[in-house]
Design a protein around this motif. Structure first.
Motif, PDB file in Angstrom:
ATOM      1  N   HIS A   1      -0.648   3.836 -14.587  1.00 49.04           N
ATOM      2  CA  HIS A   1      -0.720   5.177 -13.992  1.00 49.04           C
ATOM      3  C   HIS A   1      -1.795   6.000 -14.698  1.00 49.04           C
ATOM      4  O   HIS A   1      -1.941   5.934 -15.922  1.00 49.04           O
ATOM      5  CB  HIS A   1       0.635   5.877 -14.150  1.00 49.04           C
ATOM      6  CG  HIS A   1       0.893   6.948 -13.138  1.00 49.04           C
ATOM      7  ND1 HIS A   1       2.148   7.255 -12.671  1.00 49.04           N
ATOM      8  CD2 HIS A   1       0.045   7.805 -12.484  1.00 49.04           C
ATOM      9  CE1 HIS A   1       2.084   8.238 -11.796  1.00 49.04           C
ATOM     10  NE2 HIS A   1       0.803   8.588 -11.675  1.00 49.04           N
TER      11      HIS A   1
ATOM     12  N   VAL B   1      -6.015  -2.543 -13.842  1.00 50.90           N
ATOM     13  CA  VAL B   1      -4.842  -2.887 -13.040  1.00 50.90           C
ATOM     14  C   VAL B   1      -4.707  -4.401 -12.948  1.00 50.90           C
ATOM     15  O   VAL B   1      -3.599  -4.954 -13.076  1.00 50.90           O
ATOM     16  CB  VAL B   1      -4.922  -2.256 -11.639  1.00 50.90           C
ATOM     17  CG1 VAL B   1      -3.743  -2.702 -10.781  1.00 50.90           C
ATOM     18  CG2 VAL B   1      -4.964  -0.734 -11.731  1.00 50.90           C
TER      19      VAL B   1
ATOM     20  N   HIS C   1       0.820  -1.210   0.000  1.00 51.90           N
ATOM     21  CA  HIS C   1       0.000   0.000   0.000  1.00 51.90           C
ATOM     22  C   HIS C   1       0.856   1.263   0.000  1.00 51.90           C
ATOM     23  O   HIS C   1       2.068   1.232   0.217  1.00 51.90           O
ATOM     24  CB  HIS C   1      -0.932   0.005   1.217  1.00 51.90           C
ATOM     25  CG  HIS C   1      -0.205   0.053   2.523  1.00 51.90           C
ATOM     26  ND1 HIS C   1       0.294   1.223   3.065  1.00 51.90           N
ATOM     27  CD2 HIS C   1       0.126  -0.926   3.406  1.00 51.90           C
ATOM     28  CE1 HIS C   1       0.886   0.967   4.212  1.00 51.90           C
ATOM     29  NE2 HIS C   1       0.809  -0.330   4.448  1.00 51.90           N
TER      30      HIS C   1
ATOM     31  N   HIS D   1       1.661   0.452  -4.795  1.00 49.94           N
ATOM     32  CA  HIS D   1       0.954   1.669  -5.179  1.00 49.94           C
ATOM     33  C   HIS D   1       1.597   2.881  -4.525  1.00 49.94           C
ATOM     34  O   HIS D   1       1.884   2.880  -3.325  1.00 49.94           O
ATOM     35  CB  HIS D   1      -0.514   1.596  -4.756  1.00 49.94           C
ATOM     36  CG  HIS D   1      -1.242   2.901  -4.911  1.00 49.94           C
ATOM     37  ND1 HIS D   1      -1.666   3.667  -3.839  1.00 49.94           N
ATOM     38  CD2 HIS D   1      -1.574   3.608  -6.025  1.00 49.94           C
ATOM     39  CE1 HIS D   1      -2.248   4.761  -4.282  1.00 49.94           C
ATOM     40  NE2 HIS D   1      -2.209   4.760  -5.599  1.00 49.94           N
ATOM     41  N   SER D   2       1.871   3.941  -5.299  1.00 46.10           N
ATOM     42  CA  SER D   2       2.344   5.225  -4.800  1.00 46.10           C
ATOM     43  C   SER D   2       3.648   5.042  -4.035  1.00 46.10           C
ATOM     44  O   SER D   2       4.632   4.561  -4.586  1.00 46.10           O
ATOM     45  CB  SER D   2       1.245   5.876  -3.954  1.00 46.10           C
ATOM     46  OG  SER D   2       1.533   7.217  -3.672  1.00 46.10           O
TER      47      SER D   2
ATOM     48  N   GLN E   1      -6.243   1.690  -8.528  1.00 45.11           N
ATOM     49  CA  GLN E   1      -6.573   0.393  -7.938  1.00 45.11           C
ATOM     50  C   GLN E   1      -8.026   0.326  -7.514  1.00 45.11           C
ATOM     51  O   GLN E   1      -8.545  -0.765  -7.233  1.00 45.11           O
ATOM     52  CB  GLN E   1      -5.648   0.076  -6.758  1.00 45.11           C
ATOM     53  CG  GLN E   1      -5.891   0.878  -5.488  1.00 45.11           C
ATOM     54  CD  GLN E   1      -5.129   2.185  -5.454  1.00 45.11           C
ATOM     55  OE1 GLN E   1      -4.829   2.764  -6.491  1.00 45.11           O
ATOM     56  NE2 GLN E   1      -4.809   2.653  -4.259  1.00 45.11           N
TER      57      GLN E   1
ATOM     58  N   VAL F   1       2.177   0.855  -9.578  1.00 49.90           N
ATOM     59  CA  VAL F   1       0.904   1.527  -9.858  1.00 49.90           C
ATOM     60  C   VAL F   1       0.982   2.938  -9.277  1.00 49.90           C
ATOM     61  O   VAL F   1       1.106   3.114  -8.063  1.00 49.90           O
ATOM     62  CB  VAL F   1      -0.280   0.756  -9.231  1.00 49.90           C
ATOM     63  CG1 VAL F   1      -1.599   1.493  -9.503  1.00 49.90           C
ATOM     64  CG2 VAL F   1      -0.334  -0.669  -9.770  1.00 49.90           C
TER      65      VAL F   1
END
Length: 315
Positions: free
Chosen positions: A258, A301, A62, A130-131, A294, A154
């Motif tokens: 993205h 995704v 996450h 993600h991020s 997501q 992502v």
């Protein structure tokens, strides 16, 4: 002297009230959103993990100030039909312990999560991040190339930027800010404020119905989470500067996803550039999508993860 004594007593009373309110807020958050998975211990550091589905192993990491509940809302249940999905709370966030001193950087987090995944039976998983979690996934690929089968960044932070660190993190990453500002935030900022702020994170799309109730904003407002997140964010730029020259060494199949309208992690700077830095990387651009594909483009995704698995010979 008497006035000074009264002021000191009032200040002490206010601070005692603040600490009580902060502890009560944390207790409510943990009671309403308890850990949903299991714990593994890596050299004394407990890492919280949720495991679902069956098939090739897929580790999901996450982003900033999040937890496993972000990825378990939509994306993980979709992918659990194809993979054994392992969701990991990053060190210091969710229900994972903070990383030991000297191991809080993205490389240290990647090593902790990699070793936790191995304990859960994932020797060479696909790794999705993600991020901020995407930066950790990139560090995993760079530092442990034999411990992943494919990579799916992502909306990942990947390349150096020039914008200054947010004022909140400049304050809360200091010793004084961590000691004073953080308890004030935990004590007096309501969960509803965070829930309203989610629309800014998802923009230009709105936050999905039910997301805040599933995610548990109160978990992110706990003192330990705020302090860990501030430390992570304050040092990330320098860590990215050190990491990004090594992307050319990543040899596993890489699928980058993205949104082009991401105001948090710039699409061109981070993902378009990254697609040129990793040999053979494939970029899926999502026109009009913001920072949370997501959720708002979960099927797309998932398709990228399936392609990564196919390219890695796992399907």
């Amino acid at each position: 002297m008497r006035v000074l004594l009264i002021l000191l007593l009032l200040a002490a009373g206010f601070w005692a009230l603040t600490l009580w309110r902060a502890a009560r807020h944390e207790a409510r958050a943990q009671a309403s959103h308890p850990p949903q998975g299991q714990f593994v211990t890596v050299d004394g550091t407990r890492i919280h993990a949720e495991v679902m589905g069956s098939g090739p192993e897929l580790v999901m990491i996450h982003g900033s100030n999040g937890n496993t509940r972000d990825l378990s809302f939509v994306l993980a249940p979709i992918l659990a039909g194809h993979f054994r999905v392992i969701l990991l709370d990053r060190p210091g966030l969710g229900y994972s312990d903070p990383a030991p001193a000297g191991s809080e950087d993205i490389a240290g987090q990647a090593q902790l999560l990699m070793r936790a995944a191995v304990q859960l039976g994932a020797e060479r998983p696909i790794v999705l991040g993600h991020s901020y979690g995407g930066a950790v996934a990139l560090a995993w690929a760079v530092h442990h190339p034999d411990r992943l089968a494919a990579l799916v960044p992502v909306a990942a932070a990947s390349n150096p930027w020039t914008t200054p660190l947010d004022l909140l993190y400049r304050i809360t990453s200091t010793r004084l800010g961590a000691a004073v500002a953080v308890p004030l935030i935990t004590a007096y900022v309501p969960d509803s404020y965070v829930a309203r702020a989610l629309d800014d994170v998802f923009a230009p799309q709105p936050a999905p119905a039910g997301y805040d109730a599933h995610f548990g904003p109160g978990l992110s407002l706990r003192r330990g989470s705020l302090r860990a997140n501030a430390r992570h964010r304050a040092s990330l730029l320098e860590e990215i500067k050190a990491l990004h020259p090594r992307y050319r060494d990543i040899a596993v199949p890489t699928e980058i996803v993205h949104g082009t309208e991401d105001d948090t992690v710039n699409f061109n700077l981070h993902s378009r550039t990254l697609s040129r830095q990793i040999p053979g990387a494939v970029l899926t651009a999502l026109p009009g999508i913001g920072h949370m594909p997501q959720h708002v483009a979960a099927e797309t995704v998932a398709e990228a993860v399936l392609r990564a698995a196919t390219r890695a010979g796992l399907r």
